[in-house]
Design a protein around this motif. Sequence first.
Motif, PDB file in Angstrom:
ATOM      1  N   ASN A  86      -9.314  -3.426   9.351  1.00  0.00           N
ATOM      2  CA  ASN A  86     -10.826  -3.098   8.940  1.00  0.00           C
ATOM      3  C   ASN A  86     -11.502  -3.856   7.814  1.00  0.00           C
ATOM      4  OD1 ASN A  86     -10.770  -1.113  11.052  1.00  0.00           O
ATOM      5  ND2 ASN A  86     -10.056   0.443   9.507  1.00  0.00           N
ATOM      6  N   LYS A  87     -10.538  -4.288   6.878  1.00  0.00           N
ATOM      7  CA  LYS A  87     -11.117  -5.207   5.786  1.00  0.00           C
ATOM      8  C   LYS A  87     -11.593  -6.294   6.071  1.00  0.00           C
ATOM      9  CE  LYS A  87      -8.923  -5.493   2.100  1.00  0.00           C
ATOM     10  NZ  LYS A  87      -7.587  -5.603   1.026  1.00  0.00           N
ATOM     11  N   LEU A  88     -10.410  -7.039   7.061  1.00  0.00           N
ATOM     12  CA  LEU A  88     -10.784  -8.461   7.434  1.00  0.00           C
ATOM     13  C   LEU A  88     -11.913  -8.368   8.634  1.00  0.00           C
ATOM     14  CD1 LEU A  88      -6.996  -9.479   7.819  1.00  0.00           C
ATOM     15  CD2 LEU A  88      -8.777  -9.992   6.272  1.00  0.00           C
ATOM     16  N   HIS A  89     -12.270  -7.288   9.216  1.00  0.00           N
ATOM     17  CA  HIS A  89     -13.138  -7.253  10.181  1.00  0.00           C
ATOM     18  C   HIS A  89     -14.714  -7.450   9.312  1.00  0.00           C
ATOM     19  CE1 HIS A  89     -16.073  -5.892  13.132  1.00  0.00           C
ATOM     20  NE2 HIS A  89     -16.294  -5.002  12.338  1.00  0.00           N
ATOM     21  N   HIS A  90     -14.802  -6.609   8.453  1.00  0.00           N
ATOM     22  CA  HIS A  90     -15.926  -6.744   7.528  1.00  0.00           C
ATOM     23  C   HIS A  90     -16.039  -8.020   6.833  1.00  0.00           C
ATOM     24  CE1 HIS A  90     -17.342  -2.720   8.384  1.00  0.00           C
ATOM     25  NE2 HIS A  90     -16.095  -2.351   8.306  1.00  0.00           N
ATOM     26  N   LEU A  91     -14.995  -8.596   6.291  1.00  0.00           N
ATOM     27  CA  LEU A  91     -15.037  -9.798   5.578  1.00  0.00           C
ATOM     28  C   LEU A  91     -15.315 -10.887   6.500  1.00  0.00           C
ATOM     29  CD1 LEU A  91     -14.376 -11.415   2.985  1.00  0.00           C
ATOM     30  CD2 LEU A  91     -11.816 -11.543   3.487  1.00  0.00           C
ATOM     31  N   GLY A  92     -14.864 -10.827   7.742  1.00  0.00           N
ATOM     32  CA  GLY A  92     -15.111 -11.842   8.819  1.00  0.00           C
ATOM     33  C   GLY A  92     -16.745 -11.754   9.026  1.00  0.00           C
ATOM     34  N   ILE A  93     -17.320 -10.690   9.202  1.00  0.00           N
ATOM     35  CA  ILE A  93     -18.535 -10.782   9.235  1.00  0.00           C
ATOM     36  C   ILE A  93     -19.496 -10.968   8.083  1.00  0.00           C
ATOM     37  CG2 ILE A  93     -20.603  -8.922   9.779  1.00  0.00           C
ATOM     38  CD1 ILE A  93     -18.733  -7.400  11.356  1.00  0.00           C
ATOM     39  N   VAL A  94     -18.973 -10.899   6.963  1.00  0.00           N
ATOM     40  CA  VAL A  94     -19.726 -11.428   5.778  1.00  0.00           C
ATOM     41  C   VAL A  94     -19.600 -12.809   5.497  1.00  0.00           C
ATOM     42  CG1 VAL A  94     -19.300 -11.617   3.263  1.00  0.00           C
ATOM     43  CG2 VAL A  94     -19.267  -9.508   4.271  1.00  0.00           C
ATOM     44  N   LYS A  95     -18.513 -13.344   6.144  1.00  0.00           N
ATOM     45  CA  LYS A  95     -18.283 -14.813   6.195  1.00  0.00           C
ATOM     46  C   LYS A  95     -18.970 -15.644   6.984  1.00  0.00           C
ATOM     47  CE  LYS A  95     -14.298 -16.810   5.835  1.00  0.00           C
ATOM     48  NZ  LYS A  95     -12.839 -17.091   6.352  1.00  0.00           N
ATOM     49  N   ASN A 167     -18.685  -2.088   2.575  1.00  0.00           N
ATOM     50  CA  ASN A 167     -17.646  -1.471   3.380  1.00  0.00           C
ATOM     51  C   ASN A 167     -16.305  -2.306   3.099  1.00  0.00           C
ATOM     52  OD1 ASN A 167     -19.569   0.130   4.276  1.00  0.00           O
ATOM     53  ND2 ASN A 167     -19.194  -0.345   6.294  1.00  0.00           N
ATOM     54  N   TYR A 168     -16.181  -3.559   2.729  1.00  0.00           N
ATOM     55  CA  TYR A 168     -15.059  -4.146   2.623  1.00  0.00           C
ATOM     56  C   TYR A 168     -14.472  -3.722   1.179  1.00  0.00           C
ATOM     57  CZ  TYR A 168     -11.986  -7.879   0.956  1.00  0.00           C
ATOM     58  OH  TYR A 168     -10.944  -8.510   0.237  1.00  0.00           O
ATOM     59  N   LEU A 169     -15.238  -3.331   0.096  1.00  0.00           N
ATOM     60  CA  LEU A 169     -14.810  -2.825  -0.940  1.00  0.00           C
ATOM     61  C   LEU A 169     -14.281  -1.541  -0.944  1.00  0.00           C
ATOM     62  CD1 LEU A 169     -17.442  -4.872  -3.464  1.00  0.00           C
ATOM     63  CD2 LEU A 169     -15.164  -5.230  -3.061  1.00  0.00           C
ATOM     64  N   GLU A 170     -15.151  -0.774  -0.031  1.00  0.00           N
ATOM     65  CA  GLU A 170     -14.680   0.741  -0.126  1.00  0.00           C
ATOM     66  C   GLU A 170     -13.168   0.843   0.699  1.00  0.00           C
ATOM     67  OE1 GLU A 170     -15.685   3.600  -0.971  1.00  0.00           O
ATOM     68  OE2 GLU A 170     -17.411   2.452  -2.079  1.00  0.00           O
ATOM     69  N   TYR A 171     -12.928  -0.225   1.717  1.00  0.00           N
ATOM     70  CA  TYR A 171     -11.687  -0.030   2.218  1.00  0.00           C
ATOM     71  C   TYR A 171     -10.590  -0.614   1.232  1.00  0.00           C
ATOM     72  CZ  TYR A 171     -12.927   0.959   7.115  1.00  0.00           C
ATOM     73  OH  TYR A 171     -13.440   1.639   8.219  1.00  0.00           O
ATOM     74  N   GLU A 229     -28.449  -1.824  17.495  1.00  0.00           N
ATOM     75  CA  GLU A 229     -27.439  -0.986  16.517  1.00  0.00           C
ATOM     76  C   GLU A 229     -26.052  -0.891  17.354  1.00  0.00           C
ATOM     77  OE1 GLU A 229     -28.873   2.848  15.738  1.00  0.00           O
ATOM     78  OE2 GLU A 229     -30.702   2.046  14.402  1.00  0.00           O
ATOM     79  N   GLU A 230     -25.092  -1.525  16.699  1.00  0.00           N
ATOM     80  CA  GLU A 230     -23.860  -1.481  17.459  1.00  0.00           C
ATOM     81  C   GLU A 230     -22.834  -0.801  16.386  1.00  0.00           C
ATOM     82  OE1 GLU A 230     -20.599  -5.096  17.663  1.00  0.00           O
ATOM     83  OE2 GLU A 230     -22.284  -5.320  18.315  1.00  0.00           O
ATOM     84  N   ASN A 231     -22.139   0.512  17.104  1.00  0.00           N
ATOM     85  CA  ASN A 231     -21.083   1.139  16.225  1.00  0.00           C
ATOM     86  C   ASN A 231     -19.840   0.283  16.298  1.00  0.00           C
ATOM     87  OD1 ASN A 231     -23.040   3.089  15.581  1.00  0.00           O
ATOM     88  ND2 ASN A 231     -22.455   4.184  17.406  1.00  0.00           N
ATOM     89  N   GLN A 232     -19.269   0.246  15.210  1.00  0.00           N
ATOM     90  CA  GLN A 232     -17.822  -0.370  15.077  1.00  0.00           C
ATOM     91  C   GLN A 232     -16.789   0.369  15.942  1.00  0.00           C
ATOM     92  OE1 GLN A 232     -15.975  -0.092  11.559  1.00  0.00           O
ATOM     93  NE2 GLN A 232     -14.108  -1.097  11.944  1.00  0.00           N
TER      94      GLN A 232
END
Length: 232
Positions: A86-95, A167-171, A229-232
Amino acid sequence: MTPLEKLNQIPKWAYLSVSYIAILGALYLAFMVTINKFETLSEASLDHFKEAYEGNIALTTEQASDSLTADQKDVLLRKVTVIEHNKLHHLGIVKKLYKNNYALLTLFPFLSAITAIIAFLIVQKGWSLSGPYLKNYFILFTTLTALVGIYPEVYQQEEGIDKNLRNYLEYEKIQKNVFSYSLTAPLFNKDTIAFDPFIDMINMQEKQLSNIIFKVKKKSVSKSIFELEENQ
């Protein structure tokens, strides 16, 4: 007929078409070079996060609390693995969002400067006395500058970066809690908590982060006409 005379017979639209293609090609090349530079910098800066994760996994495996059974230790290891995905998912979007934003913000000042220079030349001569090439290049660079400048706002890139980074930081925080509990169970933050209630708490925290909304807005005259709007 000399070569120069032959060149003079080529219509202006052909020259303009070739120059448009060359300009757009150079702009695309600069965009990709900037993105690749960002990729190199980001990979180097993220190496220590990978090392920290691997170190925590090793520590959890080797020095887990004696109060945990083998099955409970396995559950915790699986849990941190899921959280890592989950962390890498959000990090990938951020990148992805940040590298596009980074490239556009890098190109914007150069496009603005070229547009300003062309505009200055046109002002000196006046629109009616300016040549067709100058007019066409002014229109082209004005359009490119406007598109590059408005793109991040239309796609709300900064908002998307902030949201996914939070969200990355929360995970990351949840993952650290799992690592900590694996070493100190049944103690957690100076309180005593059994394994099952702890897992329920972690699951609840993950659930609260599960609905991620991505918005892309395109403004009409008076309101938004497109929103996704897209839900994970």
